[in-house]
Write an enzyme that holds these catalytic residues in place. Structure first.
Site, PDB file in Angstrom:
ATOM      1  N   CYS A 110       0.846  -1.190   0.000  1.00 21.13           N
ATOM      2  CA  CYS A 110       0.000   0.000   0.000  1.00 21.13           C
ATOM      3  C   CYS A 110       0.883   1.243   0.000  1.00 21.13           C
ATOM      4  O   CYS A 110       1.803   1.356   0.803  1.00 21.13           O
ATOM      5  CB  CYS A 110      -0.883  -0.066   1.236  1.00 21.13           C
ATOM      6  SG  CYS A 110      -1.321   1.522   1.881  1.00 21.13           S
ATOM      7  N   GLU A 111       0.598   2.166  -0.901  1.00 21.50           N
ATOM      8  CA  GLU A 111       1.461   3.353  -1.013  1.00 21.50           C
ATOM      9  C   GLU A 111       1.232   4.351   0.119  1.00 21.50           C
ATOM     10  O   GLU A 111       2.003   5.279   0.295  1.00 21.50           O
ATOM     11  CB  GLU A 111       1.288   4.039  -2.373  1.00 21.50           C
ATOM     12  CG  GLU A 111      -0.006   4.797  -2.557  1.00 21.50           C
ATOM     13  CD  GLU A 111      -0.081   5.503  -3.907  1.00 21.50           C
ATOM     14  OE1 GLU A 111       0.677   5.149  -4.824  1.00 21.50           O
ATOM     15  OE2 GLU A 111      -0.919   6.415  -4.037  1.00 21.50           O
ATOM     16  N   HIS A 112       0.155   4.165   0.875  1.00 18.44           N
ATOM     17  CA  HIS A 112      -0.128   5.092   1.970  1.00 18.44           C
ATOM     18  C   HIS A 112       0.542   4.685   3.277  1.00 18.44           C
ATOM     19  O   HIS A 112       0.753   5.520   4.151  1.00 18.44           O
ATOM     20  CB  HIS A 112      -1.635   5.206   2.183  1.00 18.44           C
ATOM     21  CG  HIS A 112      -2.346   5.704   0.971  1.00 18.44           C
ATOM     22  ND1 HIS A 112      -3.298   4.969   0.302  1.00 18.44           N
ATOM     23  CD2 HIS A 112      -2.194   6.853   0.274  1.00 18.44           C
ATOM     24  CE1 HIS A 112      -3.731   5.665  -0.743  1.00 18.44           C
ATOM     25  NE2 HIS A 112      -3.086   6.801  -0.784  1.00 18.44           N
ATOM     26  N   HIS A 113       0.827   3.381   3.428  1.00 19.12           N
ATOM     27  CA  HIS A 113       1.417   2.916   4.682  1.00 19.12           C
ATOM     28  C   HIS A 113       2.651   2.027   4.489  1.00 19.12           C
ATOM     29  O   HIS A 113       3.259   1.600   5.465  1.00 19.12           O
ATOM     30  CB  HIS A 113       0.373   2.139   5.501  1.00 19.12           C
ATOM     31  CG  HIS A 113      -0.850   2.949   5.817  1.00 19.12           C
ATOM     32  ND1 HIS A 113      -2.005   2.878   5.067  1.00 19.12           N
ATOM     33  CD2 HIS A 113      -1.082   3.869   6.782  1.00 19.12           C
ATOM     34  CE1 HIS A 113      -2.913   3.713   5.572  1.00 19.12           C
ATOM     35  NE2 HIS A 113      -2.381   4.337   6.605  1.00 19.12           N
ATOM     36  N   GLN A 151      -5.015  -0.392  -4.838  1.00 21.83           N
ATOM     37  CA  GLN A 151      -5.549  -1.555  -5.552  1.00 21.83           C
ATOM     38  C   GLN A 151      -6.338  -1.175  -6.812  1.00 21.83           C
ATOM     39  O   GLN A 151      -6.256  -1.846  -7.834  1.00 21.83           O
ATOM     40  CB  GLN A 151      -6.408  -2.395  -4.603  1.00 21.83           C
ATOM     41  CG  GLN A 151      -6.772  -3.747  -5.206  1.00 21.83           C
ATOM     42  CD  GLN A 151      -7.505  -4.646  -4.252  1.00 21.83           C
ATOM     43  OE1 GLN A 151      -7.182  -4.697  -3.074  1.00 21.83           O
ATOM     44  NE2 GLN A 151      -8.489  -5.371  -4.748  1.00 21.83           N
ATOM     45  N   HIS A 179      -5.316  -6.214   2.841  1.00 23.12           N
ATOM     46  CA  HIS A 179      -4.438  -5.068   3.077  1.00 23.12           C
ATOM     47  C   HIS A 179      -4.006  -5.090   4.538  1.00 23.12           C
ATOM     48  O   HIS A 179      -4.849  -4.984   5.427  1.00 23.12           O
ATOM     49  CB  HIS A 179      -5.174  -3.760   2.788  1.00 23.12           C
ATOM     50  CG  HIS A 179      -5.514  -3.577   1.340  1.00 23.12           C
ATOM     51  ND1 HIS A 179      -5.100  -2.492   0.603  1.00 23.12           N
ATOM     52  CD2 HIS A 179      -6.216  -4.353   0.483  1.00 23.12           C
ATOM     53  CE1 HIS A 179      -5.539  -2.600  -0.634  1.00 23.12           C
ATOM     54  NE2 HIS A 179      -6.229  -3.722  -0.736  1.00 23.12           N
TER      55      HIS A 179
HETATM   56 ZN   LIG Z   1      -2.731   1.574   3.454  1.00 25.11          ZN
END
Ligand SMILES: [Zn+2]
Length: 223
Positions: A110-113, A151, A179
């Protein structure tokens, strides 16, 4: 100054702005080895900052291992030089029905976390004049998965490329994945997973989509 509240909202909503992965203009000016050296340096600082004694035998090699893993494995799909050659062949045998490549492994992040996204993809297409080697589909899915991702974007990137090389809109991609940023932090939901589905051409017709869904359903029942 970053807006920390907005940063959390963006992450928890898994909001994406573009079908293209946002890359810097100088993204690949450095060699892989130069990148590994830099990341090794910065990751060592992160470890020290969280309080770890980097001189411990068990930890001393971690910055290098993480740096190498980022560049060569987890995120190798950022570099266009690593994109698989999608050679196609003339559809000489005239196969014009649906082909489904099922349960293609997804190992993404995941690019956010920067936490893992793990699951599988199904890819279906109805050939016109071109066909593609089956393993090329797996390689293309892996290439786009191996980068910091969202995704929804992953599915669109695979779809666009396959529609281009196969010279048909009749392509469908579905991805079902877990995720870790949903299961191990934030809402901490261990059981949920996410399915994304994108398609074009004939797959817009419900009867064609249902044919695909029946094939997938049978497979999951163990036929
Ligand atoms: Zn994430």
């Amino acid at each position: 100054m970053i807006d920390k509240k907005q940063v959390e909202i963006t992450g928890d909503n898994h909001f994406s702005t573009n079908i293209e992965t946002p890359l810097r203009a100088d993204a690949f000016n450095k060699t892989d080895d130069e990148k590994i050296e830099k990341i090794q340096h910065y990751f060592k600082m992160i470890m020290e900052e969280i309080g770890l004694d980097i001189t411990d035998d068990s930890l001393s090699g971690t910055p290098y291992r993480v740096a190498k893993m980022y560049v060569k494995e987890l995120f190798y799909g950022l570099n266009p030089a690593n994109k698989p050659k999608l050679s196609t062949f003339e559809n000489k045998y005239g196969y014009k029905k649906m082909l489904v490549e099922q349960y293609i492994n997804i190992d993404s992040a995941c690019e956010h976390h920067f936490l893992p996204i793990v699951g599988h993809a199904h890819v279906a297409y109805i050939p016109k004049d071109k066909v593609i080697g089956l393993s090329k589909i797996n390689r293309l899915v892996d290439y786009y998965a191996r980068r910091p991702q969202v995704q929804e974007r992953l599915v669109l990137q695979i779809l666009n490329d396959l529609q281009d090389v196969l010279e048909t809109k009749d392509v469908l991609i579905s991805v079902t994945a877990k995720h870790l940023c949903v299961s191990s932090r934030g809402i901490k939901d261990q059981s949920s997973f996410t399915t994304t589905l994108e398609y074009g051409g004939s797959f817009s017709k419900p009867e064609i989509r249902n044919e695909f869904l029946k094939i997938i359903e049978k497979e999951s029942l163990g036929f």
